[in-house]
Design an enzyme around this catalytic site. Structure first.
Site, mmCIF file in Angstrom:
data_model
loop_
_atom_site.group_PDB
_atom_site.id
_atom_site.type_symbol
_atom_site.label_atom_id
_atom_site.label_comp_id
_atom_site.label_asym_id
_atom_site.label_seq_id
_atom_site.Cartn_x
_atom_site.Cartn_y
_atom_site.Cartn_z
ATOM 1 N N HIS A 265 0.830 -1.208 0.000
ATOM 2 C CA HIS A 265 0.000 0.000 0.000
ATOM 3 C C HIS A 265 0.871 1.267 0.000
ATOM 4 C CE1 HIS A 265 -3.701 2.303 1.172
ATOM 5 N NE2 HIS A 265 -2.778 3.120 1.642
ATOM 6 N N GLU A 266 1.759 1.345 0.972
ATOM 7 C CA GLU A 266 2.591 2.561 1.075
ATOM 8 C C GLU A 266 3.515 2.698 -0.128
ATOM 9 O OE1 GLU A 266 1.569 4.662 3.118
ATOM 10 O OE2 GLU A 266 0.379 3.305 4.398
ATOM 11 N N HIS A 269 1.799 4.662 -2.809
ATOM 12 C CA HIS A 269 1.944 6.105 -2.555
ATOM 13 C C HIS A 269 3.359 6.564 -2.940
ATOM 14 C CE1 HIS A 269 -1.841 6.850 -0.544
ATOM 15 N NE2 HIS A 269 -1.630 5.949 0.395
ATOM 16 N N GLU A 295 -4.527 7.848 -3.274
ATOM 17 C CA GLU A 295 -4.987 6.573 -2.726
ATOM 18 C C GLU A 295 -5.300 5.570 -3.833
ATOM 19 O OE1 GLU A 295 -4.649 6.158 0.385
ATOM 20 O OE2 GLU A 295 -5.774 4.355 0.890
HETATM 21 ZN ZN ZN Z 1 -3.072 5.214 1.686
#
Ligand code: ZN
Length: 501
Positions: A265-266, A269, A295
């Site tokens: 997830h990170e 980003h 996101e």
């Molecule tokens: Zn996030």
């Protein structure tokens, strides 16, 4: 001869440097700082925030903006310099509405609040955090008054994360999602026993978890020469420039999922941040178009790719080799089903894809009412628990698993949560568009190859940083506005197959 445009760029460099210094202190506070440093750190952050704000809203910035607008008026609207003037003018107009003393006060309070929240969370006691949260909410109400709004007070704050999106749009988005999501959750619940997540709940050596996840994100395209990963209480991504982007994670020694999927997830980003074109990054146009678009990338790389069957066709043998005792006898199909098990749960960041948006709806409804003054902080824990009962059929047994789990409110991030659901919608919309342009992506994922997909995202999103509004960017990339059609079709197809609906 120095042009106003050059003057503006130099001025923005000063502002960005001050912001980078405070971001680095913020990163440090969550990763390295000894607890005793909190009070002094809050003072340091307060000073830096004030100086950055005062320098930015100075009349000289307005003068440079006006002249630079004239100098760039003949350039195409998509030219880097034309975008710089346009975006900086918007930022300037917003910043000028908020007094420097207020920025300083909010910065100091939220820096102190981080420690209060972390302690209350560790000690499972919402009452210890409630007075601080009440102060933060009062400041956020004040901020909304400074920024102004015409319809709902929540609009003012939402706009700072997701430009041009209104509370009414968010309500409409959630009303649409609920129509399909709630029956889907019910249908899956009726077949809950057909999928087991037991294989994921075993002892997994932390060093091996870390090594495996970092191997995978290296293949994704996370550039370790311009980034690093550390531990934190709450996983996040912080960038200081496109050439230094930090991600954090937390490990559960008895559960494989949180650190692994949190890292993916990170990384989504981080790749967005690392992808900003250096020439625009230097003057403040780096980063993402909005939090929702940001996101979309974390959810894409975490879920659409990382919880996909194709991805594990390639990586599962390597994971089995890393954890032979735990996973040697679990076949690919059962592992794929395990990582996609749908079940009502307490912790948002660990939720499955289907129930995830229900967590967001709960936070949106609560913070909207808190901000509008319709609910006192004293009622928040009970209201939180009642909504978990209503939407997910479960009641958190502790504050740590309930109202204290998220870092956002302690950091003054009110109006932020809806962008997570926008990110979900956009993740599938963008992925589908990339696959339509390059059908080979589907087979490449099963070979552990991500370059074509990443390159499409880079071309259409990453390199542009904040040059375009989110609406422009999404329309340019996909040919239409954000829509929930692709996302719901994806959820229904994927989970109908897994649960035999
Ligand atoms: Zn996030």
């Amino acid at each position: 001869v120095t042009t106003a445009l050059e003057g503006l760029k130099a001025r923005m460099q000063d502002v960005l440097s001050l912001r980078a210094a405070s971001n680095l202190m913020g990163w440090d506070q969550q990763t390295m700082m000894p607890r005793g440093g909190a009070e002094a750190r809050a003072r340091h952050l307060e000073t830096l925030a004030k100086f950055a704000h005062v320098h930015f809203v100075d009349a000289e910035t307005a003068r440079l903006l006006e002249k630079a607008a004239a100098e760039t008026s003949s350039l195409p609207a998509t030219h880097d310099d034309a975008c710089l003037v346009r975006v900086t003018q918007r930022d300037y107009n917003l910043a000028c509405k908020v007094p420097a003393d207020f920025v300083a006060e909010l910065t100091r309070l939220t820096a102190l609040a981080h420690e209060v929240w972390a302690k209350a969370r560790a000690e499972n006691n919402f009452a210890d955090f409630a007075p601080t949260l009440a102060k933060i909410m009062a400041l956020k109400q004040q901020e909304a008054q400074y920024l102004g709004y015409s319809d709902h007070i929540y609009d003012a704050l939402l706009d700072t994360y997701e430009p041009d999106v209104k509370t009414a749009d968010v309500t409409a988005m959630f009303d649409t999602l609920k129509v399909d999501l709630i029956p889907l959750v019910r249908a899956i619940s009726a077949r809950a026993d057909s999928v087991s997540a037991v294989p994921l709940h075993q002892p997994f050596d932390e060093a091996k978890q870390k090594a495996f996840a970092e191997m995978v994100i290296g293949h994704y395209g996370f550039d370790f020469s311009r980034g690093r990963q550390d531990r934190a209480v709450h996983p996040f991504c912080q960038s200081f420039s496109q050439s230094d982007v930090r991600i954090t994670t937390r490990y559960d020694a008895n559960w494989l999922s949180p650190a692994f999927f949190g890292t993916l997830h990170e990384t989504g980003h981080a790749m967005y941040e690392q992808g900003s074109a250096p020439e625009i990054d230097a003057h403040g146009l780096g980063g993402g178009a909005s939090l929702g678009v940001h996101e979309s990338q974390s959810r894409l790389w975490e879920n659409v790719v990382g919880r996909g069957r194709a991805f594990w066709q390639h990586f599962y043998p390597q994971l089995q080799a890393t954890f032979p005792e735990q996973l040697g006898k679990v076949d690919l199909d059962n592992f794929y089903r395990a990582i996609n098990k749908v079940a009502p749960s307490f912790i948002r960041v660990e939720a499955d894809e289907v129930t995830y948006n229900l967590h967001i709806i709960i936070r949106f409804e609560l913070e909207r009412d808190l901000l509008a003054g319709k609910m006192p902080i004293g009622n928040l824990r009970d209201a939180w628990n009642a909504k978990y009962q209503e939407y997910l059929g479960i009641v958190p047994p502790t504050d740590t698993l309930g109202v204290l789990q998220d870092i956002h409110w302690s950091a003054g991030l009110v109006g932020y949560f809806p962008t997570y659901s926008m990110g979900n919608l956009l993740s599938v919309q963008l992925f589908n568009k990339a696959v339509a342009a390059h059908p080979s992506i589907t087979t490449e994922l099963a070979e552990g190859k991500f370059a074509t997909l990443r390159q499409w995202m880079h071309e259409n999103l990453y390199r542009h940083g904040r040059k375009f509004t989110p609406k422009q960017l999404i329309s340019n990339a996909t040919g239409e506005a954000m829509q929930s059609r692709d996302y719901m079709a994806y959820l229904k197809a994927k989970y109908s197959a897994i649960y035999g609906l």
